[in-house]
Design a protein around this motif. Structure first.
Motif, PDB file in Angstrom:
ATOM      1  N   ASN A 105       0.813  -1.217   0.000  1.00 39.86           N
ATOM      2  CA  ASN A 105       0.000   0.000   0.000  1.00 39.86           C
ATOM      3  C   ASN A 105       0.848   1.270   0.000  1.00 39.86           C
ATOM      4  OD1 ASN A 105       1.062  -0.104   2.530  1.00 39.86           O
ATOM      5  ND2 ASN A 105      -0.881   0.164   3.619  1.00 39.86           N
ATOM      6  N   GLY A 106       2.156   1.103  -0.151  1.00 37.98           N
ATOM      7  CA  GLY A 106       3.035   2.259  -0.171  1.00 37.98           C
ATOM      8  C   GLY A 106       3.361   2.817   1.197  1.00 37.98           C
ATOM      9  N   GLY A 107       2.870   2.164   2.247  1.00 39.59           N
ATOM     10  CA  GLY A 107       3.060   2.694   3.586  1.00 39.59           C
ATOM     11  C   GLY A 107       4.442   2.482   4.164  1.00 39.59           C
ATOM     12  N   SER A 108       5.203   1.610   3.570  1.00 41.05           N
ATOM     13  CA  SER A 108       6.544   1.302   4.064  1.00 41.05           C
ATOM     14  C   SER A 108       7.510   1.194   2.901  1.00 41.05           C
ATOM     15  CB  SER A 108       6.518  -0.007   4.848  1.00 41.05           C
ATOM     16  OG  SER A 108       7.816  -0.343   5.298  1.00 41.05           O
ATOM     17  N   THR A 109       8.665   1.792   3.063  1.00 44.15           N
ATOM     18  CA  THR A 109       9.691   1.730   2.030  1.00 44.15           C
ATOM     19  C   THR A 109      11.033   1.358   2.651  1.00 44.15           C
ATOM     20  OG1 THR A 109      10.117   4.115   2.237  1.00 44.15           O
ATOM     21  CG2 THR A 109       8.569   3.426   0.523  1.00 44.15           C
ATOM     22  N   ARG A 110      11.903   0.807   1.837  1.00 39.72           N
ATOM     23  CA  ARG A 110      13.257   0.456   2.245  1.00 39.72           C
ATOM     24  C   ARG A 110      14.222   0.917   1.158  1.00 39.72           C
ATOM     25  NH1 ARG A 110      10.567  -0.433   6.075  1.00 39.72           N
ATOM     26  NH2 ARG A 110      10.375  -2.362   7.312  1.00 39.72           N
ATOM     27  N   TYR A 111      15.401   1.335   1.572  1.00 39.27           N
ATOM     28  CA  TYR A 111      16.403   1.801   0.626  1.00 39.27           C
ATOM     29  C   TYR A 111      17.770   1.232   0.976  1.00 39.27           C
ATOM     30  CZ  TYR A 111      12.948   5.272  -0.817  1.00 39.27           C
ATOM     31  OH  TYR A 111      11.806   5.874  -1.280  1.00 39.27           O
ATOM     32  N   ALA A 112      18.534   0.949  -0.053  1.00 37.15           N
ATOM     33  CA  ALA A 112      19.937   0.630   0.161  1.00 37.15           C
ATOM     34  C   ALA A 112      20.646   1.898   0.617  1.00 37.15           C
ATOM     35  CB  ALA A 112      20.561   0.115  -1.134  1.00 37.15           C
ATOM     36  N   ASP A 113      21.665   1.724   1.422  1.00 33.71           N
ATOM     37  CA  ASP A 113      22.395   2.890   1.942  1.00 33.71           C
ATOM     38  C   ASP A 113      22.953   3.750   0.810  1.00 33.71           C
ATOM     39  OD1 ASP A 113      23.856   1.136   4.804  1.00 33.71           O
ATOM     40  OD2 ASP A 113      21.895   2.090   4.529  1.00 33.71           O
ATOM     41  N   SER A 169       7.813   4.848  -5.338  1.00 23.95           N
ATOM     42  CA  SER A 169       6.389   5.096  -5.111  1.00 23.95           C
ATOM     43  C   SER A 169       5.596   4.109  -5.954  1.00 23.95           C
ATOM     44  CB  SER A 169       6.026   6.533  -5.493  1.00 23.95           C
ATOM     45  OG  SER A 169       6.285   6.784  -6.866  1.00 23.95           O
ATOM     46  N   ARG A 170       4.309   4.010  -5.668  1.00 19.59           N
ATOM     47  CA  ARG A 170       3.465   3.112  -6.447  1.00 19.59           C
ATOM     48  C   ARG A 170       2.067   3.683  -6.565  1.00 19.59           C
ATOM     49  NH1 ARG A 170       3.489  -2.523  -3.764  1.00 19.59           N
ATOM     50  NH2 ARG A 170       1.977  -3.003  -5.399  1.00 19.59           N
ATOM     51  N   ASP A 171       1.391   3.271  -7.625  1.00 24.69           N
ATOM     52  CA  ASP A 171       0.013   3.653  -7.866  1.00 24.69           C
ATOM     53  C   ASP A 171      -0.737   2.361  -8.195  1.00 24.69           C
ATOM     54  OD1 ASP A 171      -2.444   4.510  -8.832  1.00 24.69           O
ATOM     55  OD2 ASP A 171      -1.619   6.252  -9.838  1.00 24.69           O
ATOM     56  N   THR A 229       1.319   0.502 -11.343  1.00 18.49           N
ATOM     57  CA  THR A 229       2.674   0.954 -11.649  1.00 18.49           C
ATOM     58  C   THR A 229       3.470   1.214 -10.372  1.00 18.49           C
ATOM     59  OG1 THR A 229       1.979   3.273 -11.764  1.00 18.49           O
ATOM     60  CG2 THR A 229       2.030   2.044 -13.840  1.00 18.49           C
ATOM     61  N   VAL A 230       4.749   1.028 -10.474  1.00 22.33           N
ATOM     62  CA  VAL A 230       5.679   1.406  -9.418  1.00 22.33           C
ATOM     63  C   VAL A 230       6.771   2.230 -10.078  1.00 22.33           C
ATOM     64  CG1 VAL A 230       6.992  -0.737  -9.623  1.00 22.33           C
ATOM     65  CG2 VAL A 230       7.137   0.608  -7.535  1.00 22.33           C
ATOM     66  N   SER A 231       7.184   3.292  -9.426  1.00 22.32           N
ATOM     67  CA  SER A 231       8.132   4.221 -10.022  1.00 22.32           C
ATOM     68  C   SER A 231       9.348   4.399  -9.128  1.00 22.32           C
ATOM     69  CB  SER A 231       7.465   5.578 -10.258  1.00 22.32           C
ATOM     70  OG  SER A 231       6.385   5.467 -11.169  1.00 22.32           O
ATOM     71  N   LEU A 232      10.415   4.815  -9.757  1.00 24.24           N
ATOM     72  CA  LEU A 232      11.654   5.092  -9.034  1.00 24.24           C
ATOM     73  C   LEU A 232      12.199   6.424  -9.532  1.00 24.24           C
ATOM     74  CD1 LEU A 232      13.883   4.260  -7.097  1.00 24.24           C
ATOM     75  CD2 LEU A 232      14.979   3.041  -8.989  1.00 24.24           C
ATOM     76  N   GLN A 233      12.123   7.433  -8.682  1.00 23.85           N
ATOM     77  CA  GLN A 233      12.677   8.735  -8.994  1.00 23.85           C
ATOM     78  C   GLN A 233      14.126   8.757  -8.513  1.00 23.85           C
ATOM     79  OE1 GLN A 233      11.338  11.432 -10.644  1.00 23.85           O
ATOM     80  NE2 GLN A 233      13.384  12.334 -10.481  1.00 23.85           N
TER      81      GLN A 233
END
Length: 127
Positions: free
Chosen positions: A53-61, A70-72, A77-81
């Protein structure tokens, strides 16, 4: 689920790109999603992930603070800015569906835990 990633290209260091991943299939909206990348001669590595649901994200350092996922779900779709790109960000970028709807366990960085993959889109950052 079928995934198609697009949006890659050539950009100068410091520039930005936005990748997108279009998904088909009903399971997209109930699965967490991830982006991985693979540079020439290197193993595929986790970049970022997002819960169903887009409520949690994780990133590499290496990308935290520069990349945003983000996602819709309405558009599947899922996007990467990607901002402030560096030459070391050069790689083929892949989107993939995670085995679970959340990223609460410790396995989300493992490519083996993702079952559907897009074909990849090449990002080249020149110095």
């Amino acid at each position: 689920v079928q995934l198609q990633a697009f949006g890659g290209g050539l950009v100068q260091a410091g520039g930005s790109l936005r990748l997108s991943c279009a998904a088909s299939g009903r399971t997209f909206s109930v699965r967490a999603m991830g982006w991985f990348r693979q540079a020439p001669g290197k193993e595929r590595e986790f970049v970022t992930g997002i819960s169903w649901n887009g409520g949690s994200t994780r990133y590499a350092d290496s990308v935290r603070g520069r990349f945003t996922i983000s996602r819709d779900n309405a558009k599947n779709t899922v996007s990467l800015q990607m901002n402030s790109l560096k030459p070391e960000d050069t790689a083929v970028y892949y989107c993939a569906t995670y085995k679970s709807s959340t990223l609460g366990d410790s396995y989300y960085q493992r490519s083996s835990e993702y079952d559907y993959w897009g074909q990849g889109t090449l990002v080249t950052v020149s110095s």
